[in-house]
Design a protein around this motif. Structure first.
Motif, PDB file in Angstrom:
ATOM      1  N   ASP A   1       0.760  -1.315   0.050  1.00  0.00           N
ATOM      2  CA  ASP A   1       0.128  -0.075  -0.126  1.00  0.00           C
ATOM      3  C   ASP A   1       0.815   1.222   0.018  1.00  0.00           C
ATOM      4  O   ASP A   1       0.568   2.180  -0.761  1.00  0.00           O
ATOM      5  N   VAL A   2       1.964   1.361   0.703  1.00  0.00           N
ATOM      6  CA  VAL A   2       2.619   2.626   1.019  1.00  0.00           C
ATOM      7  C   VAL A   2       3.472   2.740  -0.366  1.00  0.00           C
ATOM      8  O   VAL A   2       3.568   3.737  -0.680  1.00  0.00           O
TER       9      VAL A   2
ATOM     10  N   LYS B   1       1.266   3.743  -3.328  1.00  0.00           N
ATOM     11  CA  LYS B   1       1.004   5.268  -3.029  1.00  0.00           C
ATOM     12  C   LYS B   1       2.174   6.222  -3.665  1.00  0.00           C
ATOM     13  O   LYS B   1       1.952   6.996  -4.482  1.00  0.00           O
TER      14      LYS B   1
ATOM     15  N   ARG C   1       9.335   4.474   3.009  1.00  0.00           N
ATOM     16  CA  ARG C   1       8.053   4.344   2.034  1.00  0.00           C
ATOM     17  C   ARG C   1       8.453   3.479   0.811  1.00  0.00           C
ATOM     18  O   ARG C   1       7.506   3.303   0.160  1.00  0.00           O
TER      19      ARG C   1
ATOM     20  N   THR D   1       9.089  -2.499   8.301  1.00  0.00           N
ATOM     21  CA  THR D   1       9.083  -1.961   6.984  1.00  0.00           C
ATOM     22  C   THR D   1       9.694  -3.189   5.940  1.00  0.00           C
ATOM     23  O   THR D   1      10.507  -4.006   6.612  1.00  0.00           O
TER      24      THR D   1
END
Length: 238
Positions: free
Chosen positions: A35-36, A39, A143, A238
């Protein structure tokens, strides 16, 4: 570089969810969530390919291949490649099987191989493991490190394409402070596929210095500062 979910489909990757993956062994215990980084991809991409186009198919295949190589433990769970014939190479080096890649540390280590003298390497794959390299890059890019295909020149069965990776250096890397700046990597790949669009052979050509230059611009940190960042709960996940 992702948390775990099992209740949604991925827009850009195959072989991640569903009945066909119920017995898949995942490196971090469960399927990753993108998801991250998706984006980041959608906000920073330079191309939006038409649905069903060759460019979209190549881009999604490469994203699927990356996911399987980084997150699936057993090669028998890899569905984007033809296991009997598959090899990968970087910058004209010897083509490697999956097992040979793993002996080099897999993942980022495979891509960062170099003939530079050890004192000039910045990132030295000979000193890294699969886990330490994963921590180094996911800490620097919390990210994620997004990927887009920006041009497809030919294919299939021999697909030649230009790619772009990018991320924001928001964590430390090898003793260098985060800069918050955009870090990019551009390159060319040659990919041979079979009739089922499974990868037989993939070659990458790029300048590792483009990536490392962006990651080593920040001021040098004391060992305590970087260790504090590496033990941050957010970055560990992460």
């Amino acid at each position: 570089m992702a948390s775990s979910v099992t209740d949604q489909e991925d827009k850009y990757r195959s072989y991640l969810h569903g009945e066909g993956e119920k017995n898949t062994k995942w490196k971090f215990g469960a399927p990753p969530s993108y998801d991250v980084v998706d984006k980041l991809f959608e906000e920073g991409r330079t191309k939006i390919w038409p649905p069903g186009s060759l460019e979209e198919k190549v881009q999604n295949l490469v994203k699927t291949w990356e996911m399987e190589m980084f997150h699936k433990i057993s090669p028998h769970d890899f569905k984007s490649v033809n296991l009997e014939n598959y090899t990968a190479s970087v910058n004209g080096r010897k083509p490697l099987t999956i097992e040979e890649k793993r002996k080099l540390g897999g993942g980022y280590n495979n891509f960062m191989q170099t003939s530079l003298p050890e004192d000039l390497r910045g990132y030295n794959p000979a000193e890294e493991t699969a886990d330490s390299s994963h921590v180094a890059f996911t800490t620097a890019f919390p990210r994620g490190f997004a990927l887009e295909v920006i041009q497809v020149y030919s294919g299939p069965p021999l697909i030649v394409y230009k790619f772009r990776h990018w991320g924001h250096m928001e964590g430390p890397f090898k003793g260098h402070a985060p800069t918050g700046e955009l870090v990019e990597l551009h390159g060319i790949s040659v990919m041979e596929v079979d009739e089922q669009m499974k990868i037989l052979k993939i070659e990458f050509f790029f300048d590792r210095g483009e990536l490392l230059g962006g990651l080593m611009k920040g001021a040098k940190l004391g060992s305590g500062s970087e260790q504090a960042a590496l033990t941050c709960p957010f970055l560990r996940n992460t």
